[in-house]
Design a protein around this motif. Sequence first.
Motif, PDB file in Angstrom:
ATOM      1  N   ASN A  31     -10.132   1.797   0.502  1.00  0.00           N
ATOM      2  CA  ASN A  31      -9.433   1.590  -0.761  1.00  0.00           C
ATOM      3  C   ASN A  31      -9.439   0.094  -1.022  1.00  0.00           C
ATOM      4  N   GLN A  33      -9.112  -2.833  -4.186  1.00  0.00           N
ATOM      5  CA  GLN A  33      -8.769  -3.030  -5.584  1.00  0.00           C
ATOM      6  C   GLN A  33      -8.690  -4.523  -5.894  1.00  0.00           C
ATOM      7  N   PHE A  35      -6.954  -7.277  -8.693  1.00  0.00           N
ATOM      8  CA  PHE A  35      -5.855  -7.405  -9.645  1.00  0.00           C
ATOM      9  C   PHE A  35      -5.880  -8.795 -10.277  1.00  0.00           C
ATOM     10  N   ASN A  45      -4.166  -4.045 -12.747  1.00  0.00           N
ATOM     11  CA  ASN A  45      -5.286  -3.567 -11.962  1.00  0.00           C
ATOM     12  C   ASN A  45      -6.584  -3.748 -12.745  1.00  0.00           C
ATOM     13  N   TYR A  48     -10.810  -0.464  -9.163  1.00  0.00           N
ATOM     14  CA  TYR A  48     -10.754   0.255  -7.890  1.00  0.00           C
ATOM     15  C   TYR A  48     -12.203   0.377  -7.454  1.00  0.00           C
ATOM     16  N   GLY A  92      -6.969   5.226   4.136  1.00  0.00           N
ATOM     17  CA  GLY A  92      -6.211   6.460   4.028  1.00  0.00           C
ATOM     18  C   GLY A  92      -5.643   6.688   2.646  1.00  0.00           C
ATOM     19  N   GLY A  93      -5.065   7.864   2.427  1.00  0.00           N
ATOM     20  CA  GLY A  93      -4.598   8.262   1.108  1.00  0.00           C
ATOM     21  C   GLY A  93      -3.470   7.427   0.565  1.00  0.00           C
ATOM     22  N   TYR A  94      -2.312   7.485   1.215  1.00  0.00           N
ATOM     23  CA  TYR A  94      -1.166   6.758   0.701  1.00  0.00           C
ATOM     24  C   TYR A  94      -0.926   5.464   1.448  1.00  0.00           C
ATOM     25  N   ASN A  95      -1.824   5.111   2.315  1.00  0.00           N
ATOM     26  CA  ASN A  95      -1.576   3.939   3.149  1.00  0.00           C
ATOM     27  C   ASN A  95      -1.440   2.669   2.339  1.00  0.00           C
ATOM     28  N   LYS A  96      -0.749   1.718   2.915  1.00  0.00           N
ATOM     29  CA  LYS A  96      -0.433   0.482   2.223  1.00  0.00           C
ATOM     30  C   LYS A  96      -1.680  -0.341   1.950  1.00  0.00           C
ATOM     31  N   LEU A  97      -1.602  -1.137   0.886  1.00  0.00           N
ATOM     32  CA  LEU A  97      -2.637  -2.110   0.556  1.00  0.00           C
ATOM     33  C   LEU A  97      -2.240  -3.459   1.125  1.00  0.00           C
ATOM     34  N   ILE A  98      -3.188  -4.140   1.757  1.00  0.00           N
ATOM     35  CA  ILE A  98      -2.985  -5.487   2.251  1.00  0.00           C
ATOM     36  C   ILE A  98      -3.627  -6.448   1.250  1.00  0.00           C
ATOM     37  N   PHE A  99      -2.832  -7.426   0.788  1.00  0.00           N
ATOM     38  CA  PHE A  99      -3.308  -8.347  -0.234  1.00  0.00           C
ATOM     39  C   PHE A  99      -3.811  -9.646   0.386  1.00  0.00           C
TER      40      PHE A  99
END
Lengths: 109, 112
Positions: A31, A33, A35, A45, A48, A92-99
């Motif tokens: 995942n 993205q 921004f 956003n 993706y 993963g699906g709902y896993n956190k995004l690291i910025f």
Amino acid sequence: GIQVEQSPPDLILQEGANSTLRCNFSDSVNNLQWFHQNPWGQLINLFYIPSGTKQNGRLSATTVATERYSLLYISSSQTTDSGVYFCAGGNGGYNKLIFGAGTRLAVHP
Amino acid sequence: DGGITQSPKYLFRKEGQNVTLSCEQNLNHDAMYWYRQDPGQGLRLIYYSQIVNDFQKGDIAEGYSVSREKKESFPLTVTSAQKNPTAFYLCASRARSGNTIYFGEGSWLTVV
């Protein structure tokens, strides 16, 4: 955990110039993205893009997943492009995004 | 219009006081997130929630608490245990079937 490195940290452009922003990941992500944060703090956003290339007007992005990096291209920059550009990744699906820490762009007329 | 509403936009509090930041979304999204942003820095995850009545700690959860009693709402409480609470706080959400994450306009918290 995943580390995200963005370059350059700061960028100053003359209106009409093109630029390339880069994002490197320490590990594979599924995942990814991009921004844009405007001067008032609002995060929008842009893409993706876990792999491949996408285009939206003057912006385009390319992710090479096997080499763990992504590029954001801004063509014919305008003053309204100013702000901070962040990339973020996760697994993963709902896993956190690291910025990442962001690239601060200033476009002058 | 659909979106994520954060309130208040600006908040000043005295040191030692708890403060609660509101986040409401009408996008029917299942997942919600709270991020913290310090000046000139990227975003760091505080808490996230996948469904009602369930939430997980992010990278910097110490000194914060959340609840998820309703799908639309994910309030964040900054407690007196948080050592450096002055920051910009961003709430976000994502649909179960989607990948794109959407952000609210943020709340500026200043503790004096």
